[in-house]
Design a protein around this motif. Sequence first.
Motif, mmCIF file in Angstrom:
data_model
loop_
_atom_site.group_PDB
_atom_site.id
_atom_site.type_symbol
_atom_site.label_atom_id
_atom_site.label_comp_id
_atom_site.label_asym_id
_atom_site.label_seq_id
_atom_site.Cartn_x
_atom_site.Cartn_y
_atom_site.Cartn_z
ATOM 1 N N ILE A 2 0.843 -1.189 0.000
ATOM 2 C CA ILE A 2 0.000 0.000 0.000
ATOM 3 C C ILE A 2 0.887 1.252 0.000
ATOM 4 O O ILE A 2 1.872 1.328 0.718
ATOM 5 N N VAL A 3 0.523 2.210 -0.850
ATOM 6 C CA VAL A 3 1.165 3.519 -0.847
ATOM 7 C C VAL A 3 0.102 4.558 -0.515
ATOM 8 O O VAL A 3 -0.979 4.575 -1.135
ATOM 9 N N LEU A 4 0.388 5.403 0.463
ATOM 10 C CA LEU A 4 -0.528 6.483 0.834
ATOM 11 C C LEU A 4 -0.029 7.783 0.222
ATOM 12 O O LEU A 4 1.093 8.220 0.490
ATOM 13 N N HIS A 5 -0.862 8.394 -0.614
ATOM 14 C CA HIS A 5 -0.563 9.706 -1.171
ATOM 15 C C HIS A 5 -1.308 10.733 -0.316
ATOM 16 O O HIS A 5 -2.531 10.836 -0.376
ATOM 17 N N ARG A 6 -0.529 11.470 0.481
ATOM 18 C CA ARG A 6 -1.091 12.419 1.439
ATOM 19 C C ARG A 6 -0.954 13.838 0.890
ATOM 20 O O ARG A 6 0.062 14.184 0.289
ATOM 21 N N ALA A 7 -1.980 14.667 1.091
ATOM 22 C CA ALA A 7 -1.916 16.055 0.630
ATOM 23 C C ALA A 7 -2.639 16.962 1.610
ATOM 24 O O ALA A 7 -3.470 16.511 2.413
ATOM 25 N N ASP A 8 -2.332 18.263 1.521
ATOM 26 C CA ASP A 8 -3.004 19.234 2.387
ATOM 27 C C ASP A 8 -4.516 19.181 2.200
ATOM 28 O O ASP A 8 -5.281 19.329 3.150
ATOM 29 N N LEU A 9 -4.920 18.964 0.943
ATOM 30 C CA LEU A 9 -6.343 18.867 0.629
ATOM 31 C C LEU A 9 -6.519 17.866 -0.495
ATOM 32 O O LEU A 9 -5.827 17.929 -1.511
ATOM 33 N N VAL A 10 -7.448 16.922 -0.315
ATOM 34 C CA VAL A 10 -7.796 15.952 -1.353
ATOM 35 C C VAL A 10 -9.193 16.276 -1.859
ATOM 36 O O VAL A 10 -10.129 16.439 -1.067
ATOM 37 N N LEU A 11 -9.322 16.403 -3.189
ATOM 38 C CA LEU A 11 -10.620 16.660 -3.816
ATOM 39 C C LEU A 11 -11.055 15.407 -4.566
ATOM 40 O O LEU A 11 -10.699 15.206 -5.732
ATOM 41 N N PRO A 12 -11.858 14.540 -3.933
ATOM 42 C CA PRO A 12 -12.273 13.307 -4.604
ATOM 43 C C PRO A 12 -13.225 13.551 -5.774
ATOM 44 O O PRO A 12 -13.399 12.691 -6.629
ATOM 45 N N VAL A 13 -13.866 14.723 -5.818
ATOM 46 C CA VAL A 13 -14.857 15.144 -6.823
ATOM 47 C C VAL A 13 -16.241 14.592 -6.508
ATOM 48 O O VAL A 13 -17.215 15.337 -6.459
ATOM 49 N N ALA A 14 -16.375 13.297 -6.286
ATOM 50 C CA ALA A 14 -17.696 12.728 -6.008
ATOM 51 C C ALA A 14 -17.997 12.678 -4.517
ATOM 52 O O ALA A 14 -19.024 12.144 -4.109
ATOM 53 N N ALA A 15 -17.114 13.236 -3.715
ATOM 54 C CA ALA A 15 -17.285 13.243 -2.252
ATOM 55 C C ALA A 15 -16.738 14.555 -1.716
ATOM 56 O O ALA A 15 -16.044 15.288 -2.426
ATOM 57 N N PRO A 16 -17.045 14.896 -0.468
ATOM 58 C CA PRO A 16 -16.569 16.166 0.096
ATOM 59 C C PRO A 16 -15.050 16.249 0.143
ATOM 60 O O PRO A 16 -14.360 15.227 0.242
ATOM 61 N N ALA A 54 2.007 -0.242 7.767
ATOM 62 C CA ALA A 54 3.219 -0.577 7.020
ATOM 63 C C ALA A 54 3.273 0.121 5.658
ATOM 64 O O ALA A 54 4.192 -0.123 4.868
ATOM 65 N N ALA A 55 2.304 0.980 5.384
ATOM 66 C CA ALA A 55 2.233 1.621 4.069
ATOM 67 C C ALA A 55 3.380 2.594 3.852
ATOM 68 O O ALA A 55 3.870 3.227 4.796
ATOM 69 N N ARG A 56 3.787 2.720 2.611
ATOM 70 C CA ARG A 56 4.740 3.759 2.236
ATOM 71 C C ARG A 56 3.965 5.058 2.076
ATOM 72 O O ARG A 56 2.862 5.056 1.506
ATOM 73 N N VAL A 57 4.508 6.163 2.542
ATOM 74 C CA VAL A 57 3.795 7.443 2.486
ATOM 75 C C VAL A 57 4.524 8.409 1.562
ATOM 76 O O VAL A 57 5.735 8.616 1.693
ATOM 77 N N ARG A 58 3.766 8.963 0.624
ATOM 78 C CA ARG A 58 4.254 10.075 -0.197
ATOM 79 C C ARG A 58 3.468 11.305 0.230
ATOM 80 O O ARG A 58 2.251 11.372 0.021
ATOM 81 N N ALA A 59 4.142 12.241 0.843
ATOM 82 C CA ALA A 59 3.480 13.444 1.345
ATOM 83 C C ALA A 59 3.675 14.586 0.359
ATOM 84 O O ALA A 59 4.810 14.932 0.006
ATOM 85 N N TRP A 60 2.564 15.148 -0.095
ATOM 86 C CA TRP A 60 2.586 16.240 -1.062
ATOM 87 C C TRP A 60 1.992 17.491 -0.434
ATOM 88 O O TRP A 60 0.994 17.424 0.286
ATOM 89 N N GLY A 61 2.565 18.639 -0.741
ATOM 90 C CA GLY A 61 1.921 19.892 -0.385
ATOM 91 C C GLY A 61 0.881 20.227 -1.444
ATOM 92 O O GLY A 61 0.908 19.693 -2.544
#
Length: 218
Positions: free
Chosen positions: A2-16, A45-52
């Motif tokens: 599992i890779v977690l892509h983390r961001a200040d704000l996530v816009l799923p489009v179909a959800a808040p 145990a996921a790898r995390v990619r943190a994005w601004g």
Amino acid sequence: MIVLHRADLVLPVAAPPLADGAVAVRDGRIAAVGPYRELAAAHPAARVRAWGGVLTPGLRTPYGRPLLEHAYHPDPREAEELGTEPLTGPALAALAMDDTRWGASARRGLQRMLAHGTTALSGPFERAPVRTAVARSGLAVVPPPATDPGEPGFDLLRAGLGTGLEAAVHGPLAPGARADLAVFAVDPDGDPEAALRRRGAGGCIATVLAGRLVHRRR
């Protein structure tokens, strides 16, 4: 894995929108979308990619054929002679184009799309070297638009397609969907969609295609 892509704000489009959100990706597909803390706890145990900035679904361009089959993307070594922008019309007609040159041009055009957060483009493509380049790129090919989308360009966000982000993306971020993501260097506060349009797709800092990081601004 599992890779977690983390961001200040996530816009799923179909959800808040999700402040300090994340998208969990496994085997090229979205496994989950939610608050980072919840997904991190669920997948320690996921790898995390943190994005601004702001993370969105990958963009969909209706200009696939015009940009790849009716434009030439100069090689950087040709910049002094031809410039750096795509050549069309009389400038294109003046070039001695063959299959090798069309294929190389298409590969450069596709890289430029990826650098603008694009993960899907309209087809179909008539030139064999262009078809090969598109197939090898991994970008999704979608049907052409029903109406004229206007002047071809890479900056889909600044063009303000439709009435919101939903009109510019390939599809929402949802479990089971292909993990096509784009991250933009914009302020997540206030109206994020308006900020995206102001900053434009040129603000893309990362593009993930079917779970693979294919563009990262240096």
